[in-house]
Design a protein around this motif. Structure first.
Motif, PDB file in Angstrom:
ATOM      1  N   GLY A  44       1.780   1.466 -42.263  1.00  0.00           N
ATOM      2  CA  GLY A  44       1.116   0.092 -41.891  1.00  0.00           C
ATOM      3  C   GLY A  44       0.949  -0.785 -43.248  1.00  0.00           C
ATOM      4  O   GLY A  44       0.765  -2.041 -42.983  1.00  0.00           O
ATOM      5  N   HIS A  45       0.913  -0.101 -44.357  1.00  0.00           N
ATOM      6  CA  HIS A  45       0.629  -0.724 -45.687  1.00  0.00           C
ATOM      7  C   HIS A  45       2.065  -1.243 -46.330  1.00  0.00           C
ATOM      8  O   HIS A  45       3.105  -0.863 -45.656  1.00  0.00           O
ATOM      9  N   LYS A  46       1.946  -1.767 -47.329  1.00  0.00           N
ATOM     10  CA  LYS A  46       3.540  -2.537 -47.806  1.00  0.00           C
ATOM     11  C   LYS A  46       3.915  -1.582 -49.151  1.00  0.00           C
ATOM     12  O   LYS A  46       2.769  -1.298 -49.875  1.00  0.00           O
ATOM     13  N   TYR A  61       7.337 -11.463 -43.771  1.00  0.00           N
ATOM     14  CA  TYR A  61       7.454 -12.634 -42.517  1.00  0.00           C
ATOM     15  C   TYR A  61       8.507 -13.556 -43.250  1.00  0.00           C
ATOM     16  O   TYR A  61       8.575 -14.675 -42.473  1.00  0.00           O
ATOM     17  N   ILE A  65       2.623 -14.645 -48.519  1.00  0.00           N
ATOM     18  CA  ILE A  65       1.522 -14.204 -48.010  1.00  0.00           C
ATOM     19  C   ILE A  65       0.529 -14.131 -49.128  1.00  0.00           C
ATOM     20  O   ILE A  65      -1.044 -13.466 -48.553  1.00  0.00           O
ATOM     21  N   HIS A  79      -0.968  -4.313 -52.127  1.00  0.00           N
ATOM     22  CA  HIS A  79      -2.309  -4.650 -51.316  1.00  0.00           C
ATOM     23  C   HIS A  79      -3.304  -5.195 -52.207  1.00  0.00           C
ATOM     24  O   HIS A  79      -2.999  -5.854 -52.974  1.00  0.00           O
ATOM     25  N   VAL A  80      -4.756  -5.110 -51.621  1.00  0.00           N
ATOM     26  CA  VAL A  80      -5.719  -6.038 -52.202  1.00  0.00           C
ATOM     27  C   VAL A  80      -6.039  -5.768 -53.697  1.00  0.00           C
ATOM     28  O   VAL A  80      -6.570  -6.562 -54.325  1.00  0.00           O
ATOM     29  N   GLY A  85      -4.871 -13.538 -51.618  1.00  0.00           N
ATOM     30  CA  GLY A  85      -4.290 -14.740 -50.688  1.00  0.00           C
ATOM     31  C   GLY A  85      -4.545 -16.102 -51.354  1.00  0.00           C
ATOM     32  O   GLY A  85      -5.275 -16.404 -52.576  1.00  0.00           O
TER      33      GLY A  85
ATOM     34  N   THR B 163      -2.248  -2.211 -36.116  1.00  0.00           N
ATOM     35  CA  THR B 163      -1.227  -2.273 -37.271  1.00  0.00           C
ATOM     36  C   THR B 163       0.088  -2.837 -36.659  1.00  0.00           C
ATOM     37  O   THR B 163       0.925  -3.254 -37.445  1.00  0.00           O
ATOM     38  N   THR B 164       0.427  -2.159 -35.606  1.00  0.00           N
ATOM     39  CA  THR B 164       2.064  -2.226 -35.204  1.00  0.00           C
ATOM     40  C   THR B 164       1.931  -3.573 -34.695  1.00  0.00           C
ATOM     41  O   THR B 164       3.533  -3.946 -34.657  1.00  0.00           O
ATOM     42  N   GLY B 166       2.016  -6.602 -35.517  1.00  0.00           N
ATOM     43  CA  GLY B 166       2.607  -7.429 -36.577  1.00  0.00           C
ATOM     44  C   GLY B 166       4.045  -6.749 -37.166  1.00  0.00           C
ATOM     45  O   GLY B 166       4.799  -7.597 -37.637  1.00  0.00           O
ATOM     46  N   ILE B 243      -8.064  -4.283 -43.481  1.00  0.00           N
ATOM     47  CA  ILE B 243      -7.442  -4.094 -44.787  1.00  0.00           C
ATOM     48  C   ILE B 243      -7.042  -2.321 -44.885  1.00  0.00           C
ATOM     49  O   ILE B 243      -6.090  -2.024 -45.599  1.00  0.00           O
ATOM     50  N   ARG B 244      -7.879  -1.526 -44.334  1.00  0.00           N
ATOM     51  CA  ARG B 244      -7.574  -0.171 -44.065  1.00  0.00           C
ATOM     52  C   ARG B 244      -6.121  -0.030 -43.273  1.00  0.00           C
ATOM     53  O   ARG B 244      -5.398   0.881 -43.389  1.00  0.00           O
ATOM     54  N   GLY B 245      -6.038  -0.895 -42.306  1.00  0.00           N
ATOM     55  CA  GLY B 245      -4.624  -0.617 -41.523  1.00  0.00           C
ATOM     56  C   GLY B 245      -3.535  -1.134 -42.504  1.00  0.00           C
ATOM     57  O   GLY B 245      -2.358  -1.050 -42.088  1.00  0.00           O
ATOM     58  N   GLY B 246      -3.894  -1.866 -43.659  1.00  0.00           N
ATOM     59  CA  GLY B 246      -2.722  -2.253 -44.475  1.00  0.00           C
ATOM     60  C   GLY B 246      -2.492  -3.712 -44.788  1.00  0.00           C
ATOM     61  O   GLY B 246      -1.821  -4.273 -45.315  1.00  0.00           O
ATOM     62  N   LEU B 247      -3.264  -4.735 -43.945  1.00  0.00           N
ATOM     63  CA  LEU B 247      -3.199  -5.952 -43.938  1.00  0.00           C
ATOM     64  C   LEU B 247      -4.114  -6.501 -45.275  1.00  0.00           C
ATOM     65  O   LEU B 247      -5.183  -6.198 -45.702  1.00  0.00           O
ATOM     66  N   THR B 248      -3.378  -7.361 -46.103  1.00  0.00           N
ATOM     67  CA  THR B 248      -3.940  -7.820 -47.523  1.00  0.00           C
ATOM     68  C   THR B 248      -4.580  -9.064 -47.463  1.00  0.00           C
ATOM     69  O   THR B 248      -5.732  -9.110 -48.156  1.00  0.00           O
ATOM     70  N   THR B 249      -4.008 -10.068 -46.833  1.00  0.00           N
ATOM     71  CA  THR B 249      -4.502 -11.501 -46.727  1.00  0.00           C
ATOM     72  C   THR B 249      -4.701 -11.885 -45.472  1.00  0.00           C
ATOM     73  O   THR B 249      -4.003 -11.671 -44.635  1.00  0.00           O
ATOM     74  N   GLU B 251      -3.264 -14.886 -44.790  1.00  0.00           N
ATOM     75  CA  GLU B 251      -2.117 -15.427 -44.512  1.00  0.00           C
ATOM     76  C   GLU B 251      -1.316 -14.412 -43.703  1.00  0.00           C
ATOM     77  O   GLU B 251      -0.608 -14.549 -42.679  1.00  0.00           O
ATOM     78  N   GLU B 252      -1.325 -13.088 -44.315  1.00  0.00           N
ATOM     79  CA  GLU B 252      -0.512 -12.209 -43.663  1.00  0.00           C
ATOM     80  C   GLU B 252      -0.761 -11.787 -42.223  1.00  0.00           C
ATOM     81  O   GLU B 252      -0.364 -11.663 -41.307  1.00  0.00           O
TER      82      GLU B 252
END
Lengths: 88, 392
Positions: A44-46, A61, A65, A79-80, A85, B163-164, B166, B243-249, B251-252
């Motif tokens: 799930g991370h980048k 996307y 982002i 990540h963060v 943002g 998480t999936t 997106g 954030i734990r799932g991997g989303l950073t911002t 916007e994302e």
């Protein structure tokens, strides 16, 4: 073909999504090139699939982002800790 | 798109106002919470009748009363409804006669009754049942006729996300949305709370300045409502769990949600339960609450909803099929009795985004032509009206 670790959502993206826990040092393929994960990157991370300089856009996307807060290299966890943002 | 989808034929029920329904229901509409039980009993007495009990219709400030009226009228006007019986109490804000007249403007058969003028509870149920049966006879033998994609309005929704969502489900629905646009269908993107953070991207996609401004307005209005409650919406967004799932911002996170609407330009922004005037991609101002959101879109005229999820949720509507797409293979296996399409196959590598998009498209065509979704088979029929202000 090795197990697929990453998924590219949009061709414009400079990060890909990890769809299977990517161990440090593991090889992943993108655009017929192989790269090495610089650290463990969880599902799930980048992961960076291009070098992104400090202050440059991070694209997923096909859209911005966030902005890199330090130089990011291919294979880095994105990540963060290295992206912020753009929205106040 | 590598795979070209072969040309298909769609069949629906043509209504007197020229709209096409993909279902043909008699709808029993209580104007107010106090009429719910009479309306429910009437619906129980008539085969195939649907009912939309709710908590509103009285003791509301004007903006809420207007929104309740618009939502109830929108359900009656939705082309999946062949005819309606409006059940009022008598002393409520949303008046039965006025609501019935509004729905009747479509040319569809509509009756109404008022409980306080119908001789009590039992007599009201009996009278309503007679009125309903009379309409049922008028609509039960209607046959499907050929319709076009231009006659179709599809509501897009996501809920129970993980998480999936997106990664798999929303990109696949986005690719399917682009197929629907190509054919001329209208799709409605909703959930204003989920647009916060990505509104500048959608504004760039707006067809003109007016649409961009309206989009900005609905997002700011939603944020203000939250701030007026003394809490922040952006402060903790993305959440620690995100954030734990991997989303950073933010916007994302928002992009993951809006990606299900594909890449088309935004033609119009409408209020909750308002019918769009434009064809193509439309944004409706709804909350993130799934049932309130899909109810708003169906009131706005959507005949079909497509709903992406990661964790799974058994949402359905009394009058519109809801196709459920799950982005997580493991969760799909846990809740497959209410999920129609497993987009988790994208993540385990056995299907591509384009293949799942094709499956969504093909399933939508079958459902339009009468095939039941899992939640239709289960009889999951939820309805909820978005409330703006306090109850008086």
């Amino acid at each position: 073909m090795s197990a697929k670790y990453i998924h590219l959502i949009n061709d414009k993206d400079n990060v890909a999504v990890v769809i299977k826990d990517l161990p440090e040092g593991a090889k992943f393929d993108i655009f017929n090139e192989s790269y090495i994960a610089k650290s463990f990157i969880p599902f799930g991370h980048k992961v960076a699939i291009a070098n992104i300089k400090k202050g440059e856009d991070v694209i997923k996307y096909g859209e911005v982002i966030g902005m890199a807060t330090e130089d990011i290299n291919i294979g880095d966890h994105v990540h963060v800790h290295n992206v912020k943002g753009m929205r106040a | 798109m590598k795979k070209e989808v072969k040309s298909v034929k769609l069949y629906g029920y043509k209504r007197p106002d020229g709209l096409f329904g993909i279902r043909n229901y008699l709808l029993i509409i209580p104007t107010v919470i106090c009429a719910n039980e009479v309306a429910r009993r009437i619906a129980n007495n008539i085969p195939g009748a649907k009912v939309i009990p709710h908590q509103h219709g009285c003791a509301q400030l004007e903006p809420d009363a207007a929104q309740t009226f618009r939502t109830l009228a929108g359900f009656g006007l939705n082309p999946n409804v062949g005819g309606a019986v409006v059940v009022g109490l008598g002393c409520e804000t949303v008046q039965a006669e006025e609501l019935a007249e509004k729905i009747k403007s479509s040319g569809k058969p509509v009756h109404y009754l008022v409980i306080q003028e119908s001789g009590g509870f039992v007599s009201s149920v009996e009278k309503g049942t007679e009125l309903g049966k009379e309409i049922y006879k008028q609509i039960k033998d209607l046959q499907r006729e050929e319709m076009k994609f231009e006659d179709l309005m599809i509501g897009l929704e996501c809920g129970g996300s993980d998480t999936t969502s997106g990664i798999s489900a929303n990109p696949a629905l986005g690719a399917a949305s682009d197929l629907f646009f190509k054919e001329g269908a209208t799709t409605v993107l909703s959930e204003t709370t989920e647009l916060i953070g990505a509104e500048h991207i959608l504004e760039r996609r707006a067809i003109n300045e007016e649409v961009a401004l309206k989009l900005d307005e609905i997002v700011k209005r939603m944020e203000k409502r939250v701030l007026d409650m003394g809490v922040s919406i952006t402060g903790a967004n993305p959440s620690p769990g995100n954030i734990r799932g991997g989303l950073t911002t933010i916007e994302e996170k928002s992009l993951g949600c809006i990606y299900k609407a594909g890449t088309s330009i935004v033609k119009e922004v409408v209020e909750y339960a308002e019918r769009p005037k434009q064809k193509g991609l439309v944004i409706m101002d709804t909350p993130g609450n799934d049932i309130e959101s899909i109810s708003g879109m169906i009131a706005g005229g959507c005949q079909l909803c497509i709903f992406t999820t990661g964790l799974g949720t058994p949402t359905g509507s009394p009058i519109a099929p809801v196709i459920k797409v799950c982005g997580n293979d493991e969760n799909y296996k846990k809740v497959s009795d209410f999920i129609d399409i497993n987009a988790g196959l994208i993540i385990n590598g056995s299907k591509t985004v384009e293949e799942i998009a094709g499956m969504i498209y093909n399933m939508a065509v079958e459902v339009i032509n009468g095939k039941q979704t899992k939640c239709e088979i289960l009889g999951v029929e939820e309805f909820s009206i978005n409330r703006i202000g306090p109850t008086l």
